[in-house]
Design a protein around this motif. Structure first.
Motif, PDB file in Angstrom:
ATOM      1  N   SER A 100       1.191  -1.184   0.161  1.00 38.19           N
ATOM      2  CA  SER A 100      -0.377   0.134  -0.162  1.00 38.19           C
ATOM      3  C   SER A 100       0.604   1.409   0.056  1.00 38.19           C
ATOM      4  N   SER A 101       0.143   2.486   0.114  1.00 39.54           N
ATOM      5  CA  SER A 101       0.618   3.856   0.268  1.00 39.54           C
ATOM      6  C   SER A 101       0.872   3.903   1.519  1.00 39.54           C
ATOM      7  N   GLY A 102       1.272   5.380   2.421  1.00 40.72           N
ATOM      8  CA  GLY A 102       1.354   6.070   3.415  1.00 40.72           C
ATOM      9  C   GLY A 102      -0.385   6.050   3.430  1.00 40.72           C
ATOM     10  N   GLY A 103      -1.395   6.458   3.787  1.00 43.33           N
ATOM     11  CA  GLY A 103      -2.493   6.335   3.480  1.00 43.33           C
ATOM     12  C   GLY A 103      -3.351   5.122   3.991  1.00 43.33           C
ATOM     13  N   GLY A 104      -3.085   3.747   3.404  1.00 48.46           N
ATOM     14  CA  GLY A 104      -3.366   2.019   3.239  1.00 48.46           C
ATOM     15  C   GLY A 104      -2.455   1.713   4.501  1.00 48.46           C
ATOM     16  N   CYS A 134      -1.410   3.543   6.881  1.00 48.70           N
ATOM     17  CA  CYS A 134      -2.697   4.070   8.641  1.00 48.70           C
ATOM     18  C   CYS A 134      -3.815   3.348   9.157  1.00 48.70           C
ATOM     19  N   LEU A 135      -4.242   2.521   8.051  1.00 50.45           N
ATOM     20  CA  LEU A 135      -4.780   1.620   8.437  1.00 50.45           C
ATOM     21  C   LEU A 135      -4.786  -0.081   9.225  1.00 50.45           C
ATOM     22  N   MET A 136      -3.206  -0.127   8.541  1.00 49.93           N
ATOM     23  CA  MET A 136      -2.638  -1.012   8.548  1.00 49.93           C
ATOM     24  C   MET A 136      -2.284  -1.536  10.283  1.00 49.93           C
ATOM     25  N   VAL A 137      -2.277  -0.425  10.967  1.00 53.48           N
ATOM     26  CA  VAL A 137      -0.775   0.159  11.491  1.00 53.48           C
ATOM     27  C   VAL A 137      -1.567  -0.853  12.929  1.00 53.48           C
ATOM     28  N   GLU A 138      -2.732  -1.198  13.335  1.00 50.90           N
ATOM     29  CA  GLU A 138      -2.615  -2.442  14.826  1.00 50.90           C
ATOM     30  C   GLU A 138      -2.678  -3.435  14.305  1.00 50.90           C
ATOM     31  N   ALA A 139      -2.802  -3.932  13.131  1.00 45.25           N
ATOM     32  CA  ALA A 139      -2.612  -4.816  12.762  1.00 45.25           C
ATOM     33  C   ALA A 139      -0.847  -5.875  12.372  1.00 45.25           C
ATOM     34  N   LEU A 140      -0.491  -4.492  11.989  1.00 44.06           N
ATOM     35  CA  LEU A 140       0.823  -4.759  12.847  1.00 44.06           C
ATOM     36  C   LEU A 140       1.271  -4.666  13.948  1.00 44.06           C
ATOM     37  N   GLY A 141       1.034  -4.789  14.710  1.00 44.36           N
ATOM     38  CA  GLY A 141       1.141  -4.745  15.915  1.00 44.36           C
ATOM     39  C   GLY A 141       1.112  -6.256  16.292  1.00 44.36           C
ATOM     40  N   GLU A 175       4.629 -12.644  16.717  1.00 47.08           N
ATOM     41  CA  GLU A 175       5.821 -13.421  15.669  1.00 47.08           C
ATOM     42  C   GLU A 175       5.911 -13.965  14.844  1.00 47.08           C
ATOM     43  N   THR A 176       4.521 -13.135  13.481  1.00 43.86           N
ATOM     44  CA  THR A 176       3.984 -13.681  12.319  1.00 43.86           C
ATOM     45  C   THR A 176       5.147 -13.156  11.260  1.00 43.86           C
ATOM     46  N   PRO A 177       6.027 -13.612  10.648  1.00 42.73           N
ATOM     47  CA  PRO A 177       6.653 -12.994   9.913  1.00 42.73           C
ATOM     48  C   PRO A 177       5.712 -11.858   8.560  1.00 42.73           C
ATOM     49  N   LEU A 178       5.621 -11.171   7.726  1.00 40.95           N
ATOM     50  CA  LEU A 178       5.184 -10.266   7.078  1.00 40.95           C
ATOM     51  C   LEU A 178       5.783  -9.159   6.514  1.00 40.95           C
ATOM     52  N   VAL A 179       5.425  -8.833   4.538  1.00 39.38           N
ATOM     53  CA  VAL A 179       6.645  -8.711   3.792  1.00 39.38           C
ATOM     54  C   VAL A 179       5.488  -7.798   3.809  1.00 39.38           C
ATOM     55  N   ILE A 180       5.537  -5.847   3.851  1.00 33.31           N
ATOM     56  CA  ILE A 180       4.641  -5.230   3.430  1.00 33.31           C
ATOM     57  C   ILE A 180       5.350  -3.882   2.852  1.00 33.31           C
ATOM     58  N   ALA A 181       4.937  -3.788   1.536  1.00 34.18           N
ATOM     59  CA  ALA A 181       5.990  -2.915   0.605  1.00 34.18           C
ATOM     60  C   ALA A 181       4.478  -1.521   0.951  1.00 34.18           C
ATOM     61  N   GLU A 182       5.728  -0.437   1.109  1.00 31.66           N
ATOM     62  CA  GLU A 182       5.348   0.562   1.506  1.00 31.66           C
ATOM     63  C   GLU A 182       5.505   2.311   0.834  1.00 31.66           C
ATOM     64  N   LEU A 218       8.466   3.456  10.906  1.00 30.69           N
ATOM     65  CA  LEU A 218       9.974   3.282  11.628  1.00 30.69           C
ATOM     66  C   LEU A 218       9.009   3.112  13.180  1.00 30.69           C
ATOM     67  N   TYR A 219       7.662   3.814  13.324  1.00 24.04           N
ATOM     68  CA  TYR A 219       7.368   3.662  14.771  1.00 24.04           C
ATOM     69  C   TYR A 219       6.082   3.098  14.875  1.00 24.04           C
ATOM     70  N   ALA A 220       5.405   3.150  13.639  1.00 24.02           N
ATOM     71  CA  ALA A 220       4.555   3.154  13.530  1.00 24.02           C
ATOM     72  C   ALA A 220       3.764   1.636  14.457  1.00 24.02           C
ATOM     73  N   SER A 221       2.439   1.802  15.243  1.00 28.59           N
ATOM     74  CA  SER A 221       1.487   0.627  16.069  1.00 28.59           C
ATOM     75  C   SER A 221       2.412   1.146  17.447  1.00 28.59           C
ATOM     76  N   HIS A 222       1.339   0.698  18.250  1.00 30.99           N
ATOM     77  CA  HIS A 222       0.935   1.183  19.821  1.00 30.99           C
ATOM     78  C   HIS A 222       2.542  -0.087  20.626  1.00 30.99           C
ATOM     79  N   GLY A 223       2.831   0.583  21.934  1.00 29.83           N
ATOM     80  CA  GLY A 223       3.491  -0.399  21.952  1.00 29.83           C
ATOM     81  C   GLY A 223       5.393  -0.491  21.377  1.00 29.83           C
ATOM     82  N   GLU A 224       5.842  -1.654  21.735  1.00 26.57           N
ATOM     83  CA  GLU A 224       7.018  -1.675  21.170  1.00 26.57           C
ATOM     84  C   GLU A 224       7.117  -3.365  21.068  1.00 26.57           C
TER      85      GLU A 224
END
Length: 589
Positions: A278-282, A284-291, A297-304, A327-333
């Motif tokens: 996706s691009s930046g706007g899309g 944004c919607l992925m951020v919670e699932a990124l966490g 600990e699921t492998p995942l490739v995202i082209a931004e 670099l910092y998207a999604s809450h927590g670390e």
């Protein structure tokens, strides 16, 4: 003035739907088949019809990494193109246009710009039967102006129109040849930039960043992609969908980006190499699932693939403004890996390497590109896309015989603590690998917990991956002389502009080199500090307002840029702009 051979830059301009992109891409294909190198720059508005678009092609006998601000020939398909671009032409350059399109003849004459007036629509109608063939006439006329062998244009016309039948091919050939002869005979003697084939040149390919990334993903064994279309990432999905049957790829177009990333996480959890784009706007919607991918600990490739924001921003313009966001998207670390290829070769490498990194560290890998890199065409030698160097590393993925032994010894534990933070991973389906995992904090066996001990154990386990990963990240790449007074620092798609600017500045007598960051996170603090310590005067060049890489480097190493060069108007950075900015810097110093 003397003739200049095989050093030309031409710009096709008109409305969407007038064949600007197809004409430019066709010309690029013709010059490459003639043994030359090209760089193709697209500039288009976010609409299906209308609006002003242009396609610029730079041609040379030598490899090209970028366009520049020199323009020799303008192919104007409408009046607006003339008004917007004619002042960019160099002295002796010219405008090729239909006779019905007005041009400022007096002003052009004062600036030494030529008027190549031809009845292109009339030629298209009389020779081909349809006015829509005007762009074919324009390309034929351009070949005539430059003395470019007509056979090269004919070859591309035949390959482009053969699906429409013999009659369409012959009609377009008649149009192109008639316009070729008229332009050559009427104006060719006064236009000094010529094109000539290189005999026995090796076969090369014309490719853009998204295509190269897709080739790398296929080489890596990508079997699943789920996306919601968003420019400029959409062509990744389109390419993989077009080749899905050949390579056994499942492609899903989802209702939104939330569903897209969740499907990709599910596919990866099931054991296939999966990605989303996706691009930046899309994103944004992925951020919670990124966490979620980070926690489970699921492998995942995202082209931004970045475009200018915020919000809808400039949908079809380029920018590098999502770096600190990803670099910092999604809450927590949680661990993540961020790479930013800058050339089509690096895009190919990112396409396969990202899957290896994702599975090796069982974490999301974000490949950060942008619109400019994603759709600019570049000629490369075929050996640059080398499938033989692709190695598949699936990390700590347990084979079935290992799971058989695990079943005999108390069962499989998904999130077992390890020294390097990477737990052995099992694909669901084996009776000895029945386990759960959850987006809540969990114990080693995957059960939800709020116990401090479990939280510390799992948090520290996950974050230990970064200690190992940072040692695997590539150091930034140096270009130019070792001893330099000024170092240009950049990342991503600014590579071509910075490389050529470095060459030009050294040719002018300045001592300048260039440092390109490809791997962005995690970075080894000591190693990066040592690289930056080699720099005397550091100028960080980025396509964003705030200087995001400069922020990252200062936070990591304490090294502050002596100066920043920032561009954020949505247009790509040219080497001319960098040279001018550095020249000012030298004067002020």
């Amino acid at each position: 003035m003397p003739t200049t051979t095989n050093s030309l830059q031409v710009r096709f301009g008109g409305e969407a739907g007038q064949g600007v992109e197809s004409g430019g891409a066709g010309f690029a294909k013709a010059v490459v088949r003639a043994g030359l190198y090209c760089f193709g720059l697209q500039d288009y508005m976010s609409r299906i019809r209308g609006g002003h678009n242009f396609f610029q092609v730079r041609v040379s006998e030598h490899p090209l990494y970028v366009f520049d601000d020199t323009l020799h020939l303008l192919l104007a398909f409408n009046k607006e193109t003339v008004e917007l671009h004619w002042r960019d032409l160099v002295e002796g350059g010219g405008i090729l246009h239909d006779s019905t399109i007005p041009v400022p003849k007096d002003e052009m004459q004062e600036r030494g710009v030529q008027d190549f007036d031809l009845p292109l629509y009339k030629i298209a109608e009389e020779q081909g039967g349809q006015k829509i063939m005007m762009n074919t006439a324009a390309i034929g006329a351009m070949a005539g102006l430059t003395d470019f062998e007509f056979e090269r244009i004919a070859n591309v016309i035949e390959s482009n129109f053969k699906r429409k039948g013999t009659e369409a091919v012959q009609a377009n050939l008649r149009v192109a040849e008639f316009a070729y002869k008229q332009a050559r005979d009427q104006y060719g003697g006064g236009f000094r930039w010529k094109l000539k084939s290189i005999p026995d040149a090796p076969q090369r390919m014309v490719i853009n960043g998204n295509q190269a990334f897709c080739l790398g993903a296929v080489a890596a064994g990508c079997k699943f992609i789920s996306t919601y279309p968003m420019t400029p990432a959409s062509t990744i999905t389109e390419w993989l969908a077009a080749h899905s049957a050949k390579f056994g790829i499942v492609q899903k177009q989802t209702e939104d980006e939330i569903a897209a990333i969740l499907m990709a996480i599910g596919a990866s959890h099931a054991g296939v190499r999966a990605m989303t784009a996706s691009s930046g706007g899309g994103f944004c919607l992925m951020v919670e699932a990124l966490g979620l991918a980070g926690m489970t600990e699921t492998p995942l490739v995202i082209a931004e693939v970045q475009r200018a924001g915020p919000s809808t921003g400039l949908p079809t313009r380029t920018e590098q403004s999502d770096l600190e966001f990803v670099l910092y998207a999604s809450h927590g670390e949680f661990p993540r890996i961020v790479t930013a290829p800058g050339t089509v070769e690096q895009c190919f490498e990112a396409g396969y390497r990202s899957f290896n990194l994702a599975e090796k560290y069982q974490t999301p890998v974000i490949v950060l590109s942008d619109l400019y890199l994603s759709n600019s065409l570049r000629t490369i030698d075929k050996c640059a896309i080398d499938f033989n160097r692709v190695e598949i590393n699936r990390g700590a993925l347990l084979p079935y015989d290992a799971l058989d032994r695990a079943a005999e010894n108390g069962g499989y534990i998904r999130h077992v603590p390890t020294e390097d933070g990477v737990s052995p991973r099992a694909v669901p389906g084996h009776p000895g690998a029945i386990y759960i995992t959850t987006g809540d904090e969990h114990s080693a066996d995957g059960f939800i917990t709020e116990e401090a001990h479990d939280r510390n154990e799992q948090m520290e386990k996950r974050m230990r991956k970064l200690e190992r990963a940072e040692r695997e990240m590539k150091l930034p790449i140096w270009y130019g002389p070792d001893e330099a007074e000024i170092t240009l620092v950049g990342w991503g798609s600014t590579y071509g502009a910075l490389r050529e600017a470095t060459d030009r500045l050294n040719a002018q007598g300045l001592k300048v080199n260039f440092l390109q960051f490809v791997d962005i996170f995690p970075l080894d603090e000591a190693a990066i500090t040592a690289e930056l310590d080699k720099i005397r005067r550091m100028i960080v060049v980025e396509q964003n307002y705030t200087g995001q890489l400069a922020h990252v480097l200062r936070g990591l190493t304490g090294r502050k840029a002596n100066r920043r060069i920032n561009k954020y108007d949505g247009r790509p950075l040219s080497p001319d702009e960098i040279v001018a900015a550095v020249a000012k810097e030298v004067v002020h110093v």
